[in-house]
Write a protein that holds these residues in place. Structure first.
Motif, PDB file in Angstrom:
ATOM      1  N   SER A 193       0.043  22.287  -3.933  1.00 52.04           N
ATOM      2  CA  SER A 193      -1.121  22.972  -3.397  1.00 52.04           C
ATOM      3  C   SER A 193      -1.356  22.524  -1.979  1.00 52.04           C
ATOM      4  O   SER A 193      -0.865  21.474  -1.560  1.00 52.04           O
ATOM      5  N   PRO A 194      -2.095  23.307  -1.194  1.00 48.14           N
ATOM      6  CA  PRO A 194      -2.360  22.923   0.185  1.00 48.14           C
ATOM      7  C   PRO A 194      -2.980  21.534   0.270  1.00 48.14           C
ATOM      8  O   PRO A 194      -3.835  21.167  -0.535  1.00 48.14           O
ATOM      9  N   ALA A 195      -2.490  20.731   1.208  1.00 47.63           N
ATOM     10  CA  ALA A 195      -3.014  19.392   1.504  1.00 47.63           C
ATOM     11  C   ALA A 195      -2.692  18.361   0.429  1.00 47.63           C
ATOM     12  O   ALA A 195      -3.242  17.267   0.454  1.00 47.63           O
ATOM     13  N   LEU A 196      -1.768  18.678  -0.495  1.00 51.55           N
ATOM     14  CA  LEU A 196      -1.396  17.676  -1.483  1.00 51.55           C
ATOM     15  C   LEU A 196      -0.724  16.482  -0.830  1.00 51.55           C
ATOM     16  O   LEU A 196      -1.013  15.328  -1.157  1.00 51.55           O
ATOM     17  N   TRP A 197       0.176  16.739   0.119  1.00 49.28           N
ATOM     18  CA  TRP A 197       0.850  15.619   0.769  1.00 49.28           C
ATOM     19  C   TRP A 197      -0.129  14.806   1.602  1.00 49.28           C
ATOM     20  O   TRP A 197       0.011  13.579   1.714  1.00 49.28           O
ATOM     21  N   ALA A 198      -1.107  15.449   2.178  1.00 46.91           N
ATOM     22  CA  ALA A 198      -2.138  14.701   2.901  1.00 46.91           C
ATOM     23  C   ALA A 198      -2.875  13.757   1.961  1.00 46.91           C
ATOM     24  O   ALA A 198      -3.167  12.605   2.308  1.00 46.91           O
ATOM     25  N   ALA A 199      -3.178  14.218   0.764  1.00 45.65           N
ATOM     26  CA  ALA A 199      -3.858  13.371  -0.215  1.00 45.65           C
ATOM     27  C   ALA A 199      -2.970  12.199  -0.628  1.00 45.65           C
ATOM     28  O   ALA A 199      -3.438  11.058  -0.758  1.00 45.65           O
ATOM     29  N   ARG A 200      -1.698  12.456  -0.821  1.00 48.70           N
ATOM     30  CA  ARG A 200      -0.779  11.374  -1.196  1.00 48.70           C
ATOM     31  C   ARG A 200      -0.613  10.386  -0.048  1.00 48.70           C
ATOM     32  O   ARG A 200      -0.535   9.168  -0.279  1.00 48.70           O
ATOM     33  N   ALA A 201      -0.557  10.881   1.174  1.00 47.56           N
ATOM     34  CA  ALA A 201      -0.472   9.984   2.329  1.00 47.56           C
ATOM     35  C   ALA A 201      -1.707   9.100   2.411  1.00 47.56           C
ATOM     36  O   ALA A 201      -1.615   7.902   2.738  1.00 47.56           O
ATOM     37  N   ALA A 202      -2.867   9.652   2.121  1.00 45.93           N
ATOM     38  CA  ALA A 202      -4.104   8.873   2.163  1.00 45.93           C
ATOM     39  C   ALA A 202      -4.090   7.765   1.115  1.00 45.93           C
ATOM     40  O   ALA A 202      -4.559   6.643   1.366  1.00 45.93           O
ATOM     41  N   VAL A 203      -3.530   8.050  -0.054  1.00 42.42           N
ATOM     42  CA  VAL A 203      -3.430   7.036  -1.103  1.00 42.42           C
ATOM     43  C   VAL A 203      -2.457   5.934  -0.681  1.00 42.42           C
ATOM     44  O   VAL A 203      -2.711   4.738  -0.891  1.00 42.42           O
ATOM     45  N   ALA A 204      -1.334   6.319  -0.084  1.00 34.61           N
ATOM     46  CA  ALA A 204      -0.373   5.328   0.411  1.00 34.61           C
ATOM     47  C   ALA A 204      -0.993   4.479   1.514  1.00 34.61           C
ATOM     48  O   ALA A 204      -0.786   3.253   1.562  1.00 34.61           O
ATOM     49  N   GLU A 205      -1.729   5.109   2.397  1.00 38.06           N
ATOM     50  CA  GLU A 205      -2.423   4.375   3.464  1.00 38.06           C
ATOM     51  C   GLU A 205      -3.363   3.336   2.873  1.00 38.06           C
ATOM     52  O   GLU A 205      -3.371   2.168   3.302  1.00 38.06           O
ATOM     53  N   ARG A 206      -4.169   3.738   1.915  1.00 39.38           N
ATOM     54  CA  ARG A 206      -5.133   2.817   1.321  1.00 39.38           C
ATOM     55  C   ARG A 206      -4.424   1.633   0.666  1.00 39.38           C
ATOM     56  O   ARG A 206      -4.875   0.480   0.764  1.00 39.38           O
ATOM     57  N   ALA A 207      -3.290   1.889   0.014  1.00 39.15           N
ATOM     58  CA  ALA A 207      -2.555   0.814  -0.650  1.00 39.15           C
ATOM     59  C   ALA A 207      -2.056  -0.222   0.343  1.00 39.15           C
ATOM     60  O   ALA A 207      -2.215  -1.439   0.131  1.00 39.15           O
ATOM     61  N   VAL A 208      -1.467   0.226   1.436  1.00 37.21           N
ATOM     62  CA  VAL A 208      -0.940  -0.715   2.423  1.00 37.21           C
ATOM     63  C   VAL A 208      -2.084  -1.473   3.095  1.00 37.21           C
ATOM     64  O   VAL A 208      -2.017  -2.695   3.284  1.00 37.21           O
ATOM     65  N   ARG A 209      -3.140  -0.766   3.444  1.00 32.24           N
ATOM     66  CA  ARG A 209      -4.266  -1.440   4.081  1.00 32.24           C
ATOM     67  C   ARG A 209      -4.903  -2.462   3.147  1.00 32.24           C
ATOM     68  O   ARG A 209      -5.290  -3.554   3.574  1.00 32.24           O
ATOM     69  N   THR A 210      -5.002  -2.140   1.866  1.00 37.32           N
ATOM     70  CA  THR A 210      -5.614  -3.048   0.899  1.00 37.32           C
ATOM     71  C   THR A 210      -4.773  -4.295   0.681  1.00 37.32           C
ATOM     72  O   THR A 210      -5.294  -5.415   0.662  1.00 37.32           O
ATOM     73  N   ARG A 211      -3.481  -4.122   0.542  1.00 40.03           N
ATOM     74  CA  ARG A 211      -2.624  -5.251   0.178  1.00 40.03           C
ATOM     75  C   ARG A 211      -2.130  -6.061   1.367  1.00 40.03           C
ATOM     76  O   ARG A 211      -1.831  -7.244   1.231  1.00 40.03           O
ATOM     77  N   HIS A 212      -2.015  -5.421   2.534  1.00 39.21           N
ATOM     78  CA  HIS A 212      -1.332  -6.094   3.645  1.00 39.21           C
ATOM     79  C   HIS A 212      -2.178  -6.331   4.888  1.00 39.21           C
ATOM     80  O   HIS A 212      -1.848  -7.228   5.681  1.00 39.21           O
TER      81      HIS A 212
END
Length: 366
Positions: free
Chosen positions: A10-29
């Protein structure tokens, strides 16, 4: 190995997944440097060893790619305080490495490219830092091995990872005709000295003797090298009426798909620095796709989106969010300590891949 076919998104699905990946790296690193307010750097391991928490080990060029990923996220969504985080990381790099430069010309090119983006996209004044980084890059060219710049100071090795990013930086930031001509010379040297005529890929680099003769060629095909050579070719195609650089860029894309993407998924390179290689290729495939001729553009898009689909499908779940594996075609493992999954480089590569897919989603949105 199972071939991964892209599911309908669906539109913006990859944007949502990128946001989740961003949050993971920022949280852990992402952590303050030495506890100093207004600073941040990426801790290179998770969970971090004591020397890593104190940034005794900090991997300069990984921080440049952390900055690039943060800027990708800002490009995707300028809100959420992302510009502030970029400023904190830039301040962290400057504090940890006050003179900006180091001994590796590829590292300095990467930092220059990230700082230039921070200026263009966030309005951060990085002119002095970029100028300081350009000085050694301009002076690193010699005629040894037929041209090119060294991998690091006082070395005997010249390679794609130094020449191609430096060419991109000089083409973008130099502003002078001499800088753009030097960028052409660097990319031309890569094509002339390191391109394999059989595959169309570029080798890693070559060793030279004191008299300038070539002693040995490192005949290894890294995804990293193809990505940055592609980026340099597309950068130089902007003012090339002959179409030569665009033709070379298309050749790199087709060769990469044929030789370095089994089942349509970009190969990963194990190891610390190698964890970044496939993500770098994905970024330049995505950024180049809108400028490439039809078939090459389709192939570039397919490589990014198929790889992103595979990496997302094989992610593990860890505190903070998804954990990407060092091989996007196989399941990631969050349980065992000391694995590649726990390195910042591997997680940046996965995040970079998600941002690359989100970029393609934006530029092709109806």
């Amino acid at each position: 190995m199972t071939r991964h076919t892209r599911s309908a998104v669906s539109p913006a699905l990859w944007a949502a997944r990128a946001a989740v990946a961003e949050r993971a790296v920022r949280t852990r690193h992402l952590r303050r440097l030495w506890g100093l307010p207004g600073t941040a750097l990426g801790v290179v391991g998770w969970p971090a060893a004591p020397a890593e928490r104190l940034f005794g080990r900090w991997n300069y060029w990984w921080q440049a790619h952390l900055l690039d990923c943060l800027l990708d996220a800002h490009d995707r969504d300028p809100g959420g305080g992302r510009a502030r985080v970029v400023r904190r990381v830039v301040r962290g790099v400057r504090t940890r490495n006050p003179g900006w430069t180091n001994d590796y010309f590829d590292d300095m090119a990467w930092m220059g490219l990230a700082l230039l983006r921070a200026s263009d996209e966030v309005g951060l004044d990085t002119r002095a830092a970029v100028s300081r980084l350009l000085v050694p890059l301009r002076g690193a060219w010699t005629d040894h091995g037929g041209g090119g710049i060294w991998w690091r100071r006082h070395d005997t090795f010249k390679n794609v990872p130094a020449n191609a990013p430096a060419a991109i930086l000089l083409a973008r930031a130099g502003g002078a005709r001499a800088d753009r001509q030097r960028a052409r010379s660097m990319a031309s040297w890569v094509h002339r000295a390191l391109r394999d005529p059989d595959s169309g890929l570029v080798f890693d680099g070559l060793h030279v003797a004191e008299d300038g003769s070539v002693v040995d060629v490192t005949r290894v095909f890294y995804t990293y090298c193809q990505g940055v050579h592609l980026g340099a070719c597309v950068e130089l195609a902007a003012d090339d009426p002959t179409g030569t650089w665009l033709h070379r860029a298309a050749e790199v894309v087709h060769a990469t798909a044929e030789h370095l993407a089994p089942e349509g998924v970009i190969e990963q390179t194990p190891g610390g620095d190698g964890g970044l290689f496939a993500g770098i290729l994905a970024r330049y495939l995505a950024r180049s796709a809108p400028h490439l001729p039809g078939s090459a553009a389709r192939v570039a898009r397919g490589l990014v989106l198929d790889s992103a689909d595979a990496a997302w499908h094989h992610r593990a779940i860890a505190p903070g969010g998804p954990l990407f594996g060092p091989d996007w075609s196989r399941p990631a493992d969050a349980a065992r300590r000391g694995r590649a999954e726990q390195r910042l480089s591997v997680q940046l590569s996965g995040w970079m891949l998600m941002e690359s897919a989100a970029h393609l989603e934006r530029v092709t949105a109806p």
